[in-house]
Design an enzyme around this catalytic site. Structure first.
Site, PDB file in Angstrom:
ATOM      1  N   ASP A 235      -0.967  -6.825 -16.330  1.00  0.00           N
ATOM      2  CA  ASP A 235      -0.904  -7.955 -17.255  1.00  0.00           C
ATOM      3  C   ASP A 235       0.374  -7.782 -18.061  1.00  0.00           C
ATOM      4  O   ASP A 235       0.464  -6.853 -18.873  1.00  0.00           O
ATOM      5  CB  ASP A 235      -2.135  -7.970 -18.175  1.00  0.00           C
ATOM      6  CG  ASP A 235      -2.188  -9.233 -19.032  1.00  0.00           C
ATOM      7  OD1 ASP A 235      -3.235  -9.475 -19.661  1.00  0.00           O
ATOM      8  OD2 ASP A 235      -1.173  -9.968 -19.077  1.00  0.00           O
TER       9      ASP A 235
ATOM     10  N   ILE B  61       1.740  -9.468 -20.518  1.00  0.00           N
ATOM     11  CA  ILE B  61       1.508  -9.580 -21.967  1.00  0.00           C
ATOM     12  C   ILE B  61       0.022  -9.847 -22.174  1.00  0.00           C
ATOM     13  O   ILE B  61      -0.464 -10.956 -21.916  1.00  0.00           O
ATOM     14  CB  ILE B  61       2.317 -10.721 -22.624  1.00  0.00           C
ATOM     15  CG1 ILE B  61       3.816 -10.593 -22.372  1.00  0.00           C
ATOM     16  CG2 ILE B  61       2.030 -10.758 -24.131  1.00  0.00           C
ATOM     17  CD1 ILE B  61       4.650 -11.739 -22.931  1.00  0.00           C
ATOM     18  N   ASP B  62      -0.706  -8.839 -22.597  1.00  0.00           N
ATOM     19  CA  ASP B  62      -2.111  -9.074 -22.960  1.00  0.00           C
ATOM     20  C   ASP B  62      -2.131  -9.343 -24.465  1.00  0.00           C
ATOM     21  O   ASP B  62      -1.672  -8.532 -25.261  1.00  0.00           O
ATOM     22  CB  ASP B  62      -2.981  -7.881 -22.600  1.00  0.00           C
ATOM     23  CG  ASP B  62      -4.435  -8.224 -22.804  1.00  0.00           C
ATOM     24  OD1 ASP B  62      -4.991  -8.924 -21.944  1.00  0.00           O
ATOM     25  OD2 ASP B  62      -4.997  -7.851 -23.856  1.00  0.00           O
TER      26      ASP B  62
ATOM     27  N   GLU C 104      -1.108 -10.924 -13.344  1.00  0.00           N
ATOM     28  CA  GLU C 104      -1.814 -12.090 -13.898  1.00  0.00           C
ATOM     29  C   GLU C 104      -1.094 -13.387 -13.549  1.00  0.00           C
ATOM     30  O   GLU C 104      -1.709 -14.388 -13.202  1.00  0.00           O
ATOM     31  CB  GLU C 104      -1.938 -11.975 -15.419  1.00  0.00           C
ATOM     32  CG  GLU C 104      -2.593 -13.224 -16.031  1.00  0.00           C
ATOM     33  CD  GLU C 104      -2.818 -13.145 -17.526  1.00  0.00           C
ATOM     34  OE1 GLU C 104      -2.196 -12.298 -18.203  1.00  0.00           O
ATOM     35  OE2 GLU C 104      -3.655 -13.926 -18.019  1.00  0.00           O
TER      36      GLU C 104
ATOM     37  N   ASP D 265      -6.647  -7.727 -17.433  1.00  0.00           N
ATOM     38  CA  ASP D 265      -6.703  -7.485 -18.879  1.00  0.00           C
ATOM     39  C   ASP D 265      -7.252  -6.099 -19.186  1.00  0.00           C
ATOM     40  O   ASP D 265      -6.809  -5.446 -20.126  1.00  0.00           O
ATOM     41  CB  ASP D 265      -7.622  -8.514 -19.553  1.00  0.00           C
ATOM     42  CG  ASP D 265      -7.117  -9.943 -19.439  1.00  0.00           C
ATOM     43  OD1 ASP D 265      -7.952 -10.838 -19.243  1.00  0.00           O
ATOM     44  OD2 ASP D 265      -5.895 -10.148 -19.538  1.00  0.00           O
TER      45      ASP D 265
ATOM     46  N   THR E 140      -1.533 -12.876 -25.110  1.00  0.00           N
ATOM     47  CA  THR E 140      -0.519 -13.945 -24.997  1.00  0.00           C
ATOM     48  C   THR E 140      -0.625 -14.953 -26.125  1.00  0.00           C
ATOM     49  O   THR E 140       0.383 -15.439 -26.637  1.00  0.00           O
ATOM     50  CB  THR E 140      -0.681 -14.682 -23.659  1.00  0.00           C
ATOM     51  OG1 THR E 140      -0.744 -13.732 -22.598  1.00  0.00           O
ATOM     52  CG2 THR E 140       0.469 -15.631 -23.409  1.00  0.00           C
TER      53      THR E 140
HETATM   54  C1  LIP Z   1      -6.653 -12.193 -23.136  1.00  0.00           C
HETATM   55  C2  LIP Z   1      -7.700 -11.112 -23.142  1.00  0.00           C
HETATM   56  C3  LIP Z   1      -8.753 -11.360 -24.210  1.00  0.00           C
HETATM   57  C4  LIP Z   1      -9.398 -12.681 -23.991  1.00  0.00           C
HETATM   58  C5  LIP Z   1      -8.328 -13.751 -24.068  1.00  0.00           C
HETATM   59  C6  LIP Z   1      -7.265 -13.549 -23.001  1.00  0.00           C
HETATM   60  P1  LIP Z   1      -4.282 -12.644 -22.027  1.00  0.00           P
HETATM   61  O1  LIP Z   1      -5.755 -11.956 -22.074  1.00  0.00           O
HETATM   62  O2  LIP Z   1      -7.084  -9.871 -23.370  1.00  0.00           O
HETATM   63  O3  LIP Z   1      -9.749 -10.360 -24.169  1.00  0.00           O
HETATM   64  O4  LIP Z   1     -10.383 -12.881 -24.940  1.00  0.00           O
HETATM   65  O5  LIP Z   1      -8.893 -15.013 -23.879  1.00  0.00           O
HETATM   66  O6  LIP Z   1      -7.861 -13.657 -21.724  1.00  0.00           O
HETATM   67  O7  LIP Z   1      -4.519 -14.058 -21.570  1.00  0.00           O
HETATM   68  O8  LIP Z   1      -3.697 -12.595 -23.380  1.00  0.00           O
HETATM   69  O9  LIP Z   1      -3.533 -11.857 -20.989  1.00  0.00           O
END
Ligand code: LIP
Length: 260
Positions: free
Chosen positions: A87, A89-90, A73, A213, A92
């Site tokens: 990713d 940290i999903d 990412e 993600d 974030t």
């Molecule tokens: C997140 C996604 C989530 C989305 C957030 C963001 P990140 O990924 O997992 O579904 O709604 O806006 O994109 O940015 O935390 O890696």
């Protein structure tokens, strides 16, 4: 045919996800109270930990599988026939605001199809893992989606980001609410999908989510007996896509609710 290199990739991904998750947890617990936040866009947080964790994962995978490509990412990369999509940290936004709801997500794709999906939530010590055709597990125990077949009894997470006009999100949210679903939004699409695989909720939907993600987690749902929309279509790796993941009985009603 038993593919030993795929099994080695699977075991390595599990170990690397844990190592990366330990770094994420360390940084989360060490952060000071001052909110030194940077944003990539409205409500789109970036932390220096994202970059550090992604570099750690990339280094470990390059050392173990030098012929594979890597796409992350934060740093981007290349999409070859054998590619890791990561990713660091999903969730974030949750990490940035001190909410312990995030995970490391590591997927391995061969010829555009997810073969390995691994997520690690370091705050709950939950390792979700799947190999195509070999089932999905949580800390080694088999996963199955819930048996919920009625939207009025369903727990549905509807993800949102500023990539989608709020009016479209609100339209879908209102439809789900009118159908009687319990609608939630937790901020990590990967964990939201993993919770479908383990029956903690019955569906995860998002009008737009990025490949990094969701790629690992959609395999968890499929291997746990759930249904997933055709997410990894041509261009998804670069541009993302919408996703619906649910118990099979909820497919039709959710496809209708998500049609905008
Ligand atoms: C997140 C996604 C989530 C989305 C957030 C963001 P990140 O990924 O997992 O579904 O709604 O806006 O994109 O940015 O935390 O890696």
């Amino acid at each position: 045919m038993h593919d030993t290199t795929m099994q080695l990739r699977y075991l390595s991904a599990c170990a690397i996800a844990r190592e990366a998750g330990d770094l994420v947890r360390k940084r989360f617990l060490e952060r000071d109270g001052a909110l030194k936040l940077t944003l990539k866009g409205p409500q789109d947080y970036l932390t220096e930990t994202d970059g550090d964790v992604e570099r750690l994962i990339a280094q470990r995978l390059a050392a173990a599988f030098p012929g594979d490509d890597f796409f992350g990412e934060e740093g981007g990369g290349a999409y070859g026939p054998n590619v890791w999509v990561v990713d660091p940290i999903d969730g974030t936004s949750e990490f940035a605001r001190g909410v312990p709801h995030f995970c490391v997500s590591i997927a391995f794709l061969r010829d555009g199809k997810v073969e390995i999906g691994v997520l690690y939530d370091p705050m709950r010590d939950e390792l979700f893992a799947a190999r195509r055709g070999a089932g999905a597990t949580l800390n080694g125990q088999p996963l199955r989606v819930s048996s919920i077949d009625d939207i009025e009894h369903a727990s549905v997470e509807l993800g949102w980001s500023s990539r989608v006009p709020y009016a479209r999100y609100a339209t879908v949210h209102a439809r789900l609410h009118a159908l009687g679903a319990g609608v939630k939004r937790r901020g990590s699409g990967a964990l939201g999908l993993a919770y479908v695989a383990m029956g903690r909720q019955d569906a995860f939907c998002e009008l737009h989510i990025n490949a990094w993600d969701a790629a690992a987690a959609i395999l968890l749902v499929e291997e746990a007996g759930g249904w997933v929309s055709d997410f990894l279509t041509a261009g998804c790796l670069e541009h993302g896509n919408y996703v619906i993941a649910c118990t099979p009985a909820l497919r039709d009603v959710l496809e209708q609710a998500m049609a905008t």
